[in-house]
Design an enzyme around this catalytic site. Structure first.
Site, PDB file in Angstrom:
ATOM      1  N   HIS A   1      32.205 112.235  70.150  1.00 55.34           N
ATOM      2  CA  HIS A   1      33.242 111.421  69.382  1.00 55.34           C
ATOM      3  C   HIS A   1      32.979 110.926  68.202  1.00 55.34           C
ATOM      4  CE1 HIS A   1      35.574 114.182  72.008  1.00 55.34           C
ATOM      5  NE2 HIS A   1      35.629 114.635  71.371  1.00 55.34           N
TER       6      HIS A   1
ATOM      7  N   GLU B   1      34.094 107.213  69.462  1.00 50.71           N
ATOM      8  CA  GLU B   1      34.243 106.753  70.823  1.00 50.71           C
ATOM      9  C   GLU B   1      32.713 105.642  70.918  1.00 50.71           C
ATOM     10  OE1 GLU B   1      34.312 109.892  73.123  1.00 50.71           O
ATOM     11  OE2 GLU B   1      36.985 110.050  71.808  1.00 50.71           O
TER      12      GLU B   1
ATOM     13  N   HIS C   1      32.135 109.436  76.824  1.00 46.14           N
ATOM     14  CA  HIS C   1      33.004 108.841  75.816  1.00 46.14           C
ATOM     15  C   HIS C   1      33.903 107.980  76.019  1.00 46.14           C
ATOM     16  CE1 HIS C   1      33.638 113.222  74.584  1.00 46.14           C
ATOM     17  NE2 HIS C   1      32.319 113.215  75.672  1.00 46.14           N
TER      18      HIS C   1
ATOM     19  N   GLU D   1      34.884 108.341  80.318  1.00 48.51           N
ATOM     20  CA  GLU D   1      35.675 107.708  79.826  1.00 48.51           C
ATOM     21  C   GLU D   1      35.450 106.308  79.633  1.00 48.51           C
ATOM     22  OE1 GLU D   1      36.983 109.081  76.963  1.00 48.51           O
ATOM     23  OE2 GLU D   1      37.933 111.758  78.138  1.00 48.51           O
TER      24      GLU D   1
HETATM   25  O1  0X9 Z   1      39.806 116.071  74.906  1.00 49.13           O
HETATM   26  C1  0X9 Z   1      38.104 115.359  74.914  1.00 49.13           C
HETATM   27  O2  0X9 Z   1      37.564 116.144  74.732  1.00 49.13           O
HETATM   28  C2  0X9 Z   1      38.234 113.826  75.883  1.00 49.13           C
HETATM   29  N1  0X9 Z   1      38.668 113.188  76.071  1.00 49.13           N
HETATM   30  S1  0X9 Z   1      38.375 111.860  74.620  1.00 49.13           S
HETATM   31  O3  0X9 Z   1      39.505 111.060  74.907  1.00 49.13           O
HETATM   32  N2  0X9 Z   1      37.345 110.994  74.802  1.00 49.13           N
HETATM   33  O4  0X9 Z   1      38.976 113.157  73.565  1.00 49.13           O
HETATM   34  C3  0X9 Z   1      37.466 114.677  77.227  1.00 49.13           C
HETATM   35  C4  0X9 Z   1      37.331 115.851  78.420  1.00 49.13           C
HETATM   36  C5  0X9 Z   1      37.247 115.941  79.557  1.00 49.13           C
HETATM   37  N3  0X9 Z   1      37.428 117.510  80.004  1.00 49.13           N
HETATM   38  C6  0X9 Z   1      38.860 117.533  79.415  1.00 49.13           C
HETATM   39  N4  0X9 Z   1      39.998 117.237  80.099  1.00 49.13           N
HETATM   40  N5  0X9 Z   1      38.619 119.613  80.130  1.00 49.13           N
HETATM   41 ZN    ZN Z   2      35.667 111.827  73.170  1.00 45.12          ZN
END
Ligand code: 0X9
Ligand code: ZN
Length: 518
Positions: free
Chosen positions: A157, A160, A290, A363
């Site tokens: 991302h 990040e 992330h 994260e």
């Molecule tokens: O949404 C995402 O891709 C990730 N969070 S972010 O804020 N960095 O964008 C989290 C991905 C983790 N996986 C799941 N929640 N399935």
């Molecule tokens: Zn992310």
């Protein structure tokens, strides 16, 4: 720990994902903008400037500043001439690496460490930037069948940015401490470590270059695919093929922040991860870095069920144990990914379901929306060093992640005893002391680290573990730590050694020196 995750905390995380929608989803190619400051103490004059339709940045009692294009600047007729500055991230963001800085640092690190480091491109982004991977292992041009692979990838991302710094920190930790510390030396010798500091270079560059108002960063998340309808970008973490688009955890709308793309693996950036996993069947662990939230997330993301039919109960136990082990080392909170929100088509679900990889998402810092994606650069040293032990722990597990639940093939640590010196012989300063150890292990010891007063002074690898040390005058504590290929480690019993300086004749003053030195 899980209870600490309050509803408002989840709300802020969701806000982090959704808030940028309005600002950034339909932005076009790289803008060409400047901060233009008109000096005038006249509020009527400032008001007149404001009504010309330029984008206001801010005003004081002495001046007013707008964000302007080069075309607008060229058409200006104003006296005295305004002050013109290129729009740039605020100075306290300059410690973050952009793509060019990252590339030159990676090239320099690879060139300085030819014995254990190789930099290679795993492919190119939409806009043609190389996606660099640093491989760190003792024989970087070979594939050693007994060494398992771990992959750490960052900045999927765009906004990040701390994740790229975390990846660079890990690379430096391994390269700087190889041959200096037993732990890093053993990990580099016994594992095949691959680090991709920036999986989304186009998005990252876009996020940096289009940062116009320092108070209002662009918050770009996706890559930079031209969706050919005025919208840009695919969310790479929704583009993997496993249960792609299955469960309401991504968007089909191309302007959306979580747009899953036109097809699974449609993006060159996600293909890099797919191809890597396909070409490295010995890949056991992956970490996708992330920000933010200070969490360790394990599969699945597509369902709230922690044990659906496609999750092996032993694997779930391993995921939980690994995540807890990491959490103990960095203070992050371990959770199933979907406890954040449902995500379909993310990297971890594919890596685990399709390639059997123990794939985790980290994260990183900060815990909440403030400062969110853009912490000032002075947090970089502490917030990346914070993950040193967790990263080393993850690399150590990669030979056999079942070790985390006590079910590894080799669960027996080595034994080590210092044979010589014994502590009874006279030792003289400047005279080299040969240290020998007896090391045993059920599989075979691999590395011995020698420590004087707890500080590493020498590292030796099998088969010859002996070392020649010189010690300062006075009494020192010598210990030796043995490692095996599973990275089990044992510290020897301490040995007190007194080293005499024959040239120093005691004088009455000497008696007082220790006191004076306090
Ligand atoms: O949404 C995402 O891709 C990730 N969070 S972010 O804020 N960095 O964008 C989290 C991905 C983790 N996986 C799941 N929640 N399935
Ligand atoms: Zn992310």
């Amino acid at each position: 720990m899980i209870l600490r995750m309050s509803k408002s905390f989840i709300f802020f995380l969701l806000l982090g994902l959704l808030a940028p929608l309005a600002i950034s989803s339909a932005q076009g190619p790289e803008p060409n903008r400047f901060l233009v400051t008109f000096r005038t103490q006249d509020p009527i004059e400032r008001t007149a400037l404001m009504t010309r339709g330029y984008a206001l940045w801010g005003a004081t009692l002495n001046d007013i500043t707008f964000i302007m294009t080069s075309e607008e600047i060229r058409a200006l007729d104003y006296s005295p001439p305004p002050r013109i500055q290129p729009l740039a991230p605020p100075p306290d963001f300059s410690g973050y690496h952009d793509y060019a800085e990252m590339t030159s640092e990676l090239k320099a690190l690879a060139a300085e460490n030819p014995q254990i480091a190789r930099l290679q491109s795993l492919g190119r982004s939409h806009e043609g930037r190389e996606i660099w991977a640093m491989r760190i292992t003792d024989r970087p041009d070979e594939n050693e069948p007994d060494e398992k692979t771990i992959l750490i990838f960052a900045n999927m991302h765009a906004r990040e940015h701390l994740t790229l710094e975390q990846a660079l920190y890990l690379i430096r930790d391994l390269l700087e401490n190889y041959g200096v510390e037993g732990e890093v030396t053993n990990l580099v010798n016994q594992r095949d470590i691959w680090i991709i500091p920036n999986l989304n270079p186009d998005g990252t560059e876009y996020d940096i270059r289009s940062w116009e108002n320092p108070m209002d960063p662009p918050m770009w998340r996706k890559n930079r695919r031209n969706n050919m309808n005025g919208t840009w970008g695919v969310d790479l973490n929704r583009n993997f093929s496993y249960k792609w688009g299955c469960c309401g955890g991504s968007e089909s709308y191309s302007g959306g922040e979580t747009y899953r793309g036109p097809a699974p693996f449609s993006e060159p950036e996600t293909q890099v991860i797919r191809n890597f996993a396909n070409q490295h069947p010995d890949l056991t662990i992956s970490f996708s870095l992330h920000t933010f939230g200070e969490l360790i997330l394990y599969p699945y993301g597509y369902t709230r069920d922690d044990l659906p039919p496609d999750m092996d109960p032993t694997d779930l136990a391993i995921f939980k144990a690994m995540s807890d082990g990491l959490s103990q080392r960095n203070g992050y909170q371990a959770e199933q990914a979907s406890s954040l929100y449902i995500v379909d088509g993310d990297s971890d679900d594919w890596l685990y379901a399709e390639r059997g990889v123990y794939a985790l998402t980290w994260e990183l810092y900060p815990p909440t929306f403030d400062p969110g994606f853009y912490p000032p650069d002075d947090v970089i040293p502490a917030e990346t060093a914070r993950n040193r032990d967790a990263l080393r722990y993850g690399i150590a597990l990669a030979d056999d992640p079942a070790k985390s639940i006590g079910a590894g093939a080799d669960m027996i640590p080595p034994q080590i005893t210092i044979l010589s010196p014994t502590g009874n012989e006279p030792l003289f300063v400047h005279a080299p002391i040969t240290v020998t150890v007896a090391v045993t292990d059920n599989v075979g010891p691999t590395t011995v680290e020698y420590l004087v007063d707890g500080e590493p002074v020498a590292v030796r690898v099998a088969p010859d573990f002996s070392a020649v040390l010189t010690l300062p005058a006075g009494t020192s504590e010598l210990t030796a730590r043995a490692f095996d290929a599973a990275h089990w480690q044992t510290l020897s019993a301490p040995l007190l050694l007194t080293v005499i300086d024959p040239n120093s004749t005691p004088t009455p003053n000497r008696l007082y020196l220790p006191l004076l030195n306090r």
